[in-house]
Structure formats: structure tokens, C-alpha cells
Design an enzyme around this catalytic site. Structure first.
Site, mmCIF file in Angstrom:
data_model
loop_
_atom_site.group_PDB
_atom_site.id
_atom_site.type_symbol
_atom_site.label_atom_id
_atom_site.label_comp_id
_atom_site.label_asym_id
_atom_site.label_seq_id
_atom_site.Cartn_x
_atom_site.Cartn_y
_atom_site.Cartn_z
ATOM 1 N N CYS A 229 1.002 -1.377 0.181
ATOM 2 C CA CYS A 229 0.074 -0.061 0.058
ATOM 3 C C CYS A 229 0.853 1.182 -0.094
ATOM 4 O O CYS A 229 1.601 1.422 0.899
ATOM 5 C CB CYS A 229 -0.823 0.012 1.164
ATOM 6 S SG CYS A 229 -1.950 1.535 1.224
ATOM 7 N N ASP A 357 -27.325 -18.231 -6.139
ATOM 8 C CA ASP A 357 -27.510 -17.117 -6.964
ATOM 9 C C ASP A 357 -26.350 -17.210 -8.245
ATOM 10 O O ASP A 357 -25.278 -17.501 -7.658
ATOM 11 C CB ASP A 357 -26.860 -15.722 -6.199
ATOM 12 C CG ASP A 357 -26.708 -14.517 -7.022
ATOM 13 O OD1 ASP A 357 -27.100 -14.615 -8.144
ATOM 14 O OD2 ASP A 357 -26.356 -13.307 -6.377
#
Length: 448
Positions: A229, A357
Site C-alpha cells: 500500500c 445466486d
């Protein structure tokens, strides 16, 4: 052992014996029966065992199988759950079915469903946890990746002395401080001076500390790689074991180096190299010599739905389980390594064990299929309409697409495909139905 535990054990073992010998099943029901009699039976059954729990989204079954092969180089009579029945009833059944090794180490290598890590750790204090990865999967059941990891952490927190053996290339596994000893494994095959971002459609690429977009020095697939990061300094932890070079990849095998030693596994796909690396790391944790680990990897035995090859008349069917976008895309990448012409069957169900789903199929990169090499297609399963439409949208030629319902028609359609090689991608319950149809046709044995 209490009277209640003894009764639960006897009843469960009897149930397993009958179901296994007469109905070729019994992967979870005996455990359910035993738990009904004694809800704490797992604590009794697991007493005295060193237990390794393998969990994560993808790779649990094969990683577990590879770990067993590796540890068999040193230990006899290892208990495991090879059917992939990985919830509490399945784990109890595995203990009920196991023939104890009276003279050797009591060792259990268990594949465990992410949501069942905590329930199982209430009764078992494992020696180690193996964490493979976390991707979006069955979101109706698990939710986002952070809720999935929270379920796993709930179990790890019950066993703070257990060693965590985690995929260091998955940022989420380094995102929470743990009191446990931790060993990380991962890939280190590229120049670590590069600086780039993952594809915009990749999930799990936000820094778990500050929510800034992660950057990468190396990316193996999906969100796995040498991340850092630039905003807060969060970065990949130091790796204890690492893949340093990939030498060869085909749909049938991979050759690679771990810490400068060459290994071969008889199964394709970058994701399976990660599974092998996890097994290697566990092997070294148990002081297995790397030469012995290489011998274990060379053993060619396929597990349920993981590139099993089935002969049917003049066809060679390769069965591959798919269940979420990342896994599906890795399989589609695998198909791009095929050098021969082949046909493709995709079988889609939407039962509880699959995830109800089906929208995840739209995140699959079917548009990147090697269309020039695929000479015929079959769309099947209980949701065959959905997968047929998805293939049509991906520009699969309609004159090459056979849309069928029911497993017997699927087998007939596969027989009519124009190539010897046929890859069959199927969700979990579709795979079970397919295997039942293959067994009815006397092409495989019933069960697993």
C-alpha cells in the site's frame, strides 16, 4: 468415554458401515446421527489427535489431499475427509469411519468449510490452520470476503496456540494481528521493483488497513501477489516458503521451483501450484524432507472434480469443479493452454451447496475462451438456460452449442461432440448428478 458418547459412537459407526457398504454413501449422515445422540461427540472422537484444519474459498480439497500424501511419507494411518464433506457432520463421520492406527501418531488432516471452523474448534484444538485464499463465493451464504474471514478468525481465536500457515499473497490474511505463530507462503518469481495495480474488476484489492487501492510488485492471479500500500505502508509479510520459478504449465501438469528445488504435480493451473506450495509448507512444518515431498507430489491421483479424467466410448472427459468467478476464470485460463482441439460442456446448478445466486457466471471471462480450438459446446444442468445464454453472449456460435436438460441427455450430447477431448465444467451438485449418471452407465464406480 461416557455412556452417551459410547452410544453415539456405536450408532454412528453402524450407520456408516451400512450406508458405505450397501448404498455407497454415508459421508455426513452418520455424523448427524452421532451428534443427535451426543452433541459433544467430536470432542471425544478427536481426543489425542494432532489436527490440521485446511480452510479457505478455493483449493481446500486438493490441498488436503496433497498434505495427506506428503505426510504419508513419514506417518501411517492419517485420518482425513476425502469426500469433501467438510461441515461438522462430515468431520464427525470422518472420525467414525477411520480405522485407528494403534502404534503410530494420531494425525488428522481435515478440510473444513469456512463457516464451520469455529463450531469445530469448540471441540478440537488444532495443531495448525492452513489458509488457502478468500474470494467471493456463495454470497447468499457467506457475504463479502471480510465476513468470510471473520468466520475463520472466530475459529482461530479459539486456538491461539495453533500455528497459522497462510497464503502470504492474500492481503486479507495479514490484515488482523493474531497471537498465533504464523508461517506465510507465496510466489516470488518476478522482479520486485515493478509497481502496478490489479485489474479494475478484481475484488479484494483495497488495503485492509486504510482502504487505499493496493499496488503490486507481482501478481499471480486474481488479488494474489506481492502487494503493498503506497498510502500507509502495509505490505506482504516475509515468506517462509516460496515458489521461485514456474518452469512449465500445461492443462495436465505443472513444473515449478520451491526454494530453488524442482517439483512436478500432475494437475494443471496456477491455482494448483498454490495448493502444492501450501502442502509443501505443511510438510516442512512436520519436518518432511523436500525430496520426500517431491515424491509425494509425483503420485498421480485425482480427487473429486479436480481434473479427473473419465473415458466414455471414444471420448476423454476431464471433469473440473467450478463454483465462483475466480476459480472459473483460472479454469478458463487453463483451457487456453490446451494445444489440441477440444469440446466444452458447462453444467450449472443453483442449489444450496452451489450457491443459489447464479449471477457470478457473468464475472467469468468466457469471452476469452480459445474459440478456434473448441469444436463443440454443451450447456446443461438445472440452470441450463442461464449458462446457455451466457455462452451465447460470449459469442459461442449457436450452430456449435447444444442446449440440454437432465444428466442422461448431457451424456448423449457429450457422445455426439466432434472431438476426443472434452472438458466438463460443473458446479458441485451438477458434478454429483453427472457422476451418478456416469455410474449408472457403468463408466465409474458409485460414490467418491
Amino acid at each position: 468415554m461416557s455412556t452417551k458418547s459410547a452410544l453415539a459412537t456405536i450408532t454412528g459407526k453402524s450407520s456408516y458401515w451400512f450406508l458405505h457398504n450397501f448404498l455407497k454413501g454415508g459421508s455426513s449422515f452418520p455424523g448427524k446421527v452421532a451428534e443427535r445422540i451426543d452433541p459433544d461427540i467430536l470432542k471425544t472422537l478427536a481426543n489425542g489427535y494432532d489436527v490440521v484444519i485446511v480452510t479457505g474459498t478455493n483449493g481446500k480439497t486438493l490441498t488436503t489431499a496433497l498434505i495427506v500424501k506428503v505426510l504419508q511419507q513419514k506417518y501411517d494411518g492419517i485420518l482425513t475427509n476425502p469426500t469433501g464433506s467438510n461441515m461438522t457432520q462430515g468431520i464427525v463421520t470422518a472420525f467414525l469411519a477411520h480405522k485407528k492406527n494403534k502404534n503410530g501418531k494420531k494425525l488428522a488432516i481435515l478440510e473444513v468449510d469456512e463457516a464451520n471452523v469455529a463450531p469445530i474448534c469448540r471441540y478440537i484444538k488444532p495443531k495448525a490452520f492452513v489458509l488457502t485464499n478468500i474470494f467471493r463465493d456463495q454470497m447468499d451464504r457467506y457475504g463479502e470476503i471480510y465476513t468470510t474471514y471473520a468466520k475463520i478468525l472466530d475459529g482461530i481465536k479459539l486456538a491461539p496456540e495453533a500455528t497459522v500457515i497462510a497464503n502470504g499473497d492474500a492481503a486479507i490474511f495479514a490484515s488482523k494481528p493474531l497471537p498465533n505463530p504464523t508461517i506465510y507462503y507465496g510466489f516470488s518469481t518476478e522482479d520486485d521493483h515493478r509497481d502496478f495495480k490489479a485489474n479494475v474488476n478484481t475484488d479484494g484489492v483495497l488495503c485492509p488497513v486504510c482502504n487505499h487501492i493496493l499496488h503490486y510488485h507481482e501478481l499471480s492471479y486474481a488479488n494474489l501477489g506481492n502487494y503493498f500500500c503506497p498510502n500507509c505502508g502495509f505490505h506482504r509479510p516475509e515468506l517462509a516458503q516460496k515458489v521461485t520459478q514456474i518452469l512449465e504449465k500445461t492443462p495436465k501438469h505443472s513444473k515449478f521451483m520451491i526454494n530453488e528445488q524442482t517439483f512436478t504435480i500432475n494437475i494443471g493451473g496456477t491455482y494448483n501450484i498454490y495448493n502444492a506450495l501450501a502442502a509443501y509448507t505443511v510438510g516442512r512444518f512436520f519436518d518432511i524432507d523436500p525430496v520426500k515431498i517431491a515424491q509425494a507430489f509425483a503420485y498421480d491421483e485425482k480427487v473429486f472434480g479436480r481434473q479427473e479424467v473419465i473415458s466414455m466410448a471414444d471420448k476423454e472427459l476431464t471433469l473440473i469443479l467450478v463454483k465462483n468467478p475466480v476459480g472459473l476464470n483460472e479454469v478458463l485460463n487453463l483451457l487456453n493452454n490446451e494445444t489440441d482441439d477440444f469440446s466444452l460442456a458447462v453444467l450449472l446448478n443453483a442449489n444450496y451447496a452451489d450457491g443459489i445466486d447464479t449471477s457470478w457466471i457473468w464475472d467469468g471471462d468466457f469471452e476469452h475462451l480459445p474459440f478456434d480450438k473448441i469444436k463443440g459446446y454443451v450447456a446443461g444442468g438445472e440452470r441450463s438456460d442461464d449458462i446457455a445464454f451466457r455462452l451465447q453472449v460470449a459469442n459461442v456460435p449457436e450452430d456449435k452449442l447444444n442446449h440440454v436438460q437432465g444428466m442422461a441427455p448431457v451424456l448423449d450430447a457429450v457422445k455426439d461432440l466432434p472431438t476426443k477431448k472434452v472438458y466438463v465444467l460443473a458446479t458441485y451438485t451438477a458434478m454429483l448428478q453427472l457422476r451418478k449418471a456416469l455410474a449408472s452407465a457403468n463408466l465409474i464406480k458409485e460414490g467418491f
